[in-house]
Write a protein that holds these residues in place. Structure first.
Motif, PDB file in Angstrom:
ATOM      1  N   PHE A   7       0.837  -1.203   0.000  1.00 55.82           N
ATOM      2  CA  PHE A   7       0.000   0.000   0.000  1.00 55.82           C
ATOM      3  C   PHE A   7       0.869   1.250   0.000  1.00 55.82           C
ATOM      4  O   PHE A   7       1.756   1.411   0.837  1.00 55.82           O
ATOM      5  CB  PHE A   7      -0.912  -0.019   1.223  1.00 55.82           C
ATOM      6  CG  PHE A   7      -1.844   1.165   1.306  1.00 55.82           C
ATOM      7  CD1 PHE A   7      -2.695   1.473   0.266  1.00 55.82           C
ATOM      8  CD2 PHE A   7      -1.851   1.970   2.432  1.00 55.82           C
ATOM      9  CE1 PHE A   7      -3.553   2.560   0.340  1.00 55.82           C
ATOM     10  CE2 PHE A   7      -2.696   3.057   2.522  1.00 55.82           C
ATOM     11  CZ  PHE A   7      -3.560   3.362   1.466  1.00 55.82           C
ATOM     12  N   CYS A  17       1.532   0.305  -6.427  1.00 56.26           N
ATOM     13  CA  CYS A  17       0.301   0.929  -5.943  1.00 56.26           C
ATOM     14  C   CYS A  17       0.253   2.389  -6.395  1.00 56.26           C
ATOM     15  O   CYS A  17      -0.782   2.886  -6.841  1.00 56.26           O
ATOM     16  CB  CYS A  17       0.225   0.829  -4.419  1.00 56.26           C
ATOM     17  SG  CYS A  17      -1.201   1.670  -3.675  1.00 56.26           S
ATOM     18  N   ILE A  57     -10.636   1.875   8.823  1.00 55.40           N
ATOM     19  CA  ILE A  57      -9.785   2.259   7.694  1.00 55.40           C
ATOM     20  C   ILE A  57      -8.290   2.155   8.033  1.00 55.40           C
ATOM     21  O   ILE A  57      -7.455   2.240   7.138  1.00 55.40           O
ATOM     22  CB  ILE A  57     -10.101   3.696   7.216  1.00 55.40           C
ATOM     23  CG1 ILE A  57      -9.763   4.727   8.303  1.00 55.40           C
ATOM     24  CG2 ILE A  57     -11.546   3.817   6.792  1.00 55.40           C
ATOM     25  CD1 ILE A  57      -9.915   6.161   7.846  1.00 55.40           C
ATOM     26  N   GLN A 106      -3.114   4.705   7.023  1.00 55.03           N
ATOM     27  CA  GLN A 106      -4.265   3.856   6.767  1.00 55.03           C
ATOM     28  C   GLN A 106      -3.831   2.498   6.210  1.00 55.03           C
ATOM     29  O   GLN A 106      -2.717   2.334   5.722  1.00 55.03           O
ATOM     30  CB  GLN A 106      -5.219   4.529   5.781  1.00 55.03           C
ATOM     31  CG  GLN A 106      -5.839   5.812   6.291  1.00 55.03           C
ATOM     32  CD  GLN A 106      -6.830   6.397   5.307  1.00 55.03           C
ATOM     33  OE1 GLN A 106      -7.354   5.702   4.433  1.00 55.03           O
ATOM     34  NE2 GLN A 106      -7.094   7.698   5.439  1.00 55.03           N
ATOM     35  N   CYS A 160      -5.034  -1.226   3.929  1.00 51.10           N
ATOM     36  CA  CYS A 160      -5.771  -1.667   2.754  1.00 51.10           C
ATOM     37  C   CYS A 160      -5.912  -3.185   2.830  1.00 51.10           C
ATOM     38  O   CYS A 160      -4.941  -3.885   3.140  1.00 51.10           O
ATOM     39  CB  CYS A 160      -5.049  -1.253   1.467  1.00 51.10           C
ATOM     40  SG  CYS A 160      -5.840  -1.829  -0.052  1.00 51.10           S
ATOM     41  N   ASP A 161      -7.132  -3.694   2.541  1.00 48.83           N
ATOM     42  CA  ASP A 161      -7.341  -5.148   2.583  1.00 48.83           C
ATOM     43  C   ASP A 161      -6.967  -5.827   1.275  1.00 48.83           C
ATOM     44  O   ASP A 161      -7.201  -7.028   1.104  1.00 48.83           O
ATOM     45  CB  ASP A 161      -8.780  -5.473   2.967  1.00 48.83           C
ATOM     46  CG  ASP A 161      -9.797  -4.906   1.969  1.00 48.83           C
ATOM     47  OD1 ASP A 161      -9.371  -4.362   0.928  1.00 48.83           O
ATOM     48  OD2 ASP A 161     -11.012  -5.003   2.235  1.00 48.83           O
ATOM     49  N   ARG A 162      -6.433  -5.073   0.319  1.00 49.55           N
ATOM     50  CA  ARG A 162      -5.885  -5.591  -0.945  1.00 49.55           C
ATOM     51  C   ARG A 162      -6.944  -6.222  -1.852  1.00 49.55           C
ATOM     52  O   ARG A 162      -6.613  -7.055  -2.697  1.00 49.55           O
ATOM     53  CB  ARG A 162      -4.770  -6.599  -0.669  1.00 49.55           C
ATOM     54  CG  ARG A 162      -3.631  -6.045   0.167  1.00 49.55           C
ATOM     55  CD  ARG A 162      -2.576  -7.092   0.446  1.00 49.55           C
ATOM     56  NE  ARG A 162      -1.529  -6.564   1.282  1.00 49.55           N
ATOM     57  CZ  ARG A 162      -0.457  -5.901   0.830  1.00 49.55           C
ATOM     58  NH1 ARG A 162      -0.310  -5.713  -0.464  1.00 49.55           N
ATOM     59  NH2 ARG A 162       0.464  -5.452   1.660  1.00 49.55           N
ATOM     60  N   THR A 168     -12.108  -2.522  -2.613  1.00 52.83           N
ATOM     61  CA  THR A 168     -11.544  -1.436  -1.808  1.00 52.83           C
ATOM     62  C   THR A 168     -10.680  -0.524  -2.660  1.00 52.83           C
ATOM     63  O   THR A 168     -10.735   0.710  -2.521  1.00 52.83           O
ATOM     64  CB  THR A 168     -10.723  -2.011  -0.645  1.00 52.83           C
ATOM     65  OG1 THR A 168     -11.567  -2.800   0.189  1.00 52.83           O
ATOM     66  CG2 THR A 168     -10.092  -0.901   0.180  1.00 52.83           C
ATOM     67  N   CYS A 169      -9.884  -1.105  -3.529  1.00 59.66           N
ATOM     68  CA  CYS A 169      -8.996  -0.315  -4.378  1.00 59.66           C
ATOM     69  C   CYS A 169      -9.788   0.631  -5.276  1.00 59.66           C
ATOM     70  O   CYS A 169      -9.404   1.775  -5.483  1.00 59.66           O
ATOM     71  CB  CYS A 169      -8.127  -1.252  -5.217  1.00 59.66           C
ATOM     72  SG  CYS A 169      -6.836  -0.429  -6.173  1.00 59.66           S
ATOM     73  N   ARG A 172     -12.760   2.884  -2.551  1.00 58.80           N
ATOM     74  CA  ARG A 172     -12.215   3.741  -1.493  1.00 58.80           C
ATOM     75  C   ARG A 172     -11.069   4.611  -1.969  1.00 58.80           C
ATOM     76  O   ARG A 172     -10.957   5.780  -1.574  1.00 58.80           O
ATOM     77  CB  ARG A 172     -11.757   2.865  -0.320  1.00 58.80           C
ATOM     78  CG  ARG A 172     -11.198   3.634   0.853  1.00 58.80           C
ATOM     79  CD  ARG A 172     -10.952   2.707   2.012  1.00 58.80           C
ATOM     80  NE  ARG A 172      -9.916   3.183   2.884  1.00 58.80           N
ATOM     81  CZ  ARG A 172      -9.235   2.430   3.724  1.00 58.80           C
ATOM     82  NH1 ARG A 172      -9.476   1.135   3.778  1.00 58.80           N
ATOM     83  NH2 ARG A 172      -8.313   2.937   4.492  1.00 58.80           N
ATOM     84  N   PHE A 173     -10.223   4.052  -2.839  1.00 55.88           N
ATOM     85  CA  PHE A 173      -9.033   4.794  -3.266  1.00 55.88           C
ATOM     86  C   PHE A 173      -9.089   5.242  -4.721  1.00 55.88           C
ATOM     87  O   PHE A 173      -8.255   6.040  -5.135  1.00 55.88           O
ATOM     88  CB  PHE A 173      -7.775   3.929  -3.058  1.00 55.88           C
ATOM     89  CG  PHE A 173      -7.555   3.508  -1.637  1.00 55.88           C
ATOM     90  CD1 PHE A 173      -7.215   4.443  -0.668  1.00 55.88           C
ATOM     91  CD2 PHE A 173      -7.702   2.187  -1.251  1.00 55.88           C
ATOM     92  CE1 PHE A 173      -7.005   4.068   0.647  1.00 55.88           C
ATOM     93  CE2 PHE A 173      -7.500   1.797   0.061  1.00 55.88           C
ATOM     94  CZ  PHE A 173      -7.162   2.744   1.014  1.00 55.88           C
TER      95      PHE A 173
END
Length: 274
Positions: free
Chosen positions: A148, A153, A186, A235, A237-239, A243-244, A247-248
Motif C-alpha cells: 500500500f 500501488c 480504515i 491507513q 488496505c485489505d488488498r 476497496t482499491c 475507497r481509493f
C-alpha cells in the motif's frame, strides 16, 4: 587505489561494524581499544564483538558471514534484539587504519536470524548477492500484491498518513488510543510509527480496533510511553479490488487477478442434472 592490507610487518588495523537499522538509528562499533570517528559515524570500542571468517566469491552465490559478541555495549540491548529493532538492518563490515583512518568495506549485507543465549548473541548476515536468487516473476493472486502506497500501488503515502498523539495505553489488549479517535475500520492493516518516547522510530502493524476506540498493534507496547507521545499513523488496505476501486479510486494500479479461475477449476466435472 585500494590499499594492500597486511602487506607490512606491523599494521595499525582494526575491524569495524556499521549497523543501519530500519528505524533510522546508525550504530558504529570497532575492535580497536578506543572510539574512532570516520565517515561521519562514531564507532564505539567493542572488543567483545568478533566477526567470523568472511567468504567472498566472484560467482553469483551469496557471500556468507556471521557476527558474534557479548551484550556488554550499551548500543546493543537484549530488549532491542527481542523487539526486532535489528531485524533486516543493513550491515557494513570492514577494516580501518586507526592512525590514518583509511577504511575499506569488505562485506555489505543485512541482518538475518539473530539468536541470544547467556548474555551473548549471534547474528547471521545475508549478503547483497542473495537478492540475485529472488524470483522476479510475480505469481497470480486474487489479492493485490503491491505494498500500500508503495511501488506498483503508486498512491501518495502523505495523503493517507497523519500525525496523532497518544491518549492512553491498554496493556491487556496491547492497544493504543489516540486523542482524535482514528477510525479502526480504515486503519486496520496500516502502520503506526512512533516519533517520540521509548519506542521512537519503531514501526508497528495495526491489526484491529477495540470498543473503546483503541488500535491493537502487532508489536508489544512499552507501558511507560507517556501521554501525548507523537506517532505517524497510516491507513491500511485489505488488498481487494473493491476497496482499491471504491475507497481509493486506484483500480488501474491493482496488482492482482481477482477473476482468474483457481486450481480447483481443473478438478471440476459435470454432475447429474436434477
Amino acid at each position: 587505489m585500494t590499499r594492500a592490507w597486511f602487506a607490512r610487518d606491523l599494521e595499525t588495523a582494526a575491524t569495524f561494524w556499521r549497523i543501519l537499522r530500519a528505524d533510522g538509528v546508525t550504530l558504529g562499533l570497532t575492535s580497536h581499544d578506543a572510539d574512532l570517528w570516520f565517515d561521519g559515524v562514531l564507532h564505539r570500542a567493542s572488543p567483545g564483538m568478533v566477526p567470523s571468517a568472511l567468504r567472498k566469491s566472484a560467482g553469483f552465490e551469496a557471500d556468507s558471514a556471521e557476527v558474534r559478541g557479548s551484550l556488554t555495549h550499551e548500543a546493543i540491548d537484549g530488549a532491542d534484539l527481542a523487539a526486532g529493532k535489528f531485524d533486516g538492518a543493513q550491515v557494513r563490515i570492514g577494516l580501518i587504519d586507526w592512525e590514518s583512518l583509511e577504511s575499506e568495506v569488505l562485506y555489505a549485507g543485512t541482518i538475518g536470524a539473530v539468536a541470544e543465549e547467556d548474555g551473548a548473541f549471534s547474528a547471521e548476515l545475508v549478503s547483497r548477492k542473495a537478492q540475485l536468487w529472488r524470483d522476479p516473476t510475480p505469481r497470480t493472486s486474487p489479492a493485490c500484491r503491491a505494498t500500500f502506497c508503495g511501488p506498483g500501488c503508486n498512491l501518495n503515502p502523505q495523503a493517507f498518513t497523519r500525525e496523532v498523539r497518544l491518549a492512553v495505553i491498554d496493556p491487556v489488549r496491547n492497544a493504543a488510543r489516540f486523542t482524535d479517535d482514528p477510525d479502526a475500520a480504515i486503519h486496520a492493516g496500516g502502520t503506526l510509527r512512533w516519533l517520540d518516547g521509548p519506542q521512537a522510530g519503531q514501526a508497528m502493524g495495526v491489526m484491529d480496533g477495540t470498543q473503546s476506540g483503541a488500535l491493537v498493534v502487532d508489536v508489544p507496547l512499552d507501558p511507560t510511553i507517556p501521554t501525548g507521545t507523537r506517532a505517524l499513523l497510516r491507513q491500511g488496505c485489505d488488498r481487494t479490488l473493491d476497496t482499491c476501486a471504491r475507497r481509493f479510486g486506484n483500480a488501474v494500479n491493482f496488482r492482482g487477478e481477482p477473476f482468474l479461475p483457481g486450481n480447483d477449476m481443473l478438478t471440476r466435472y459435470p454432475g447429474p442434472q436434477g
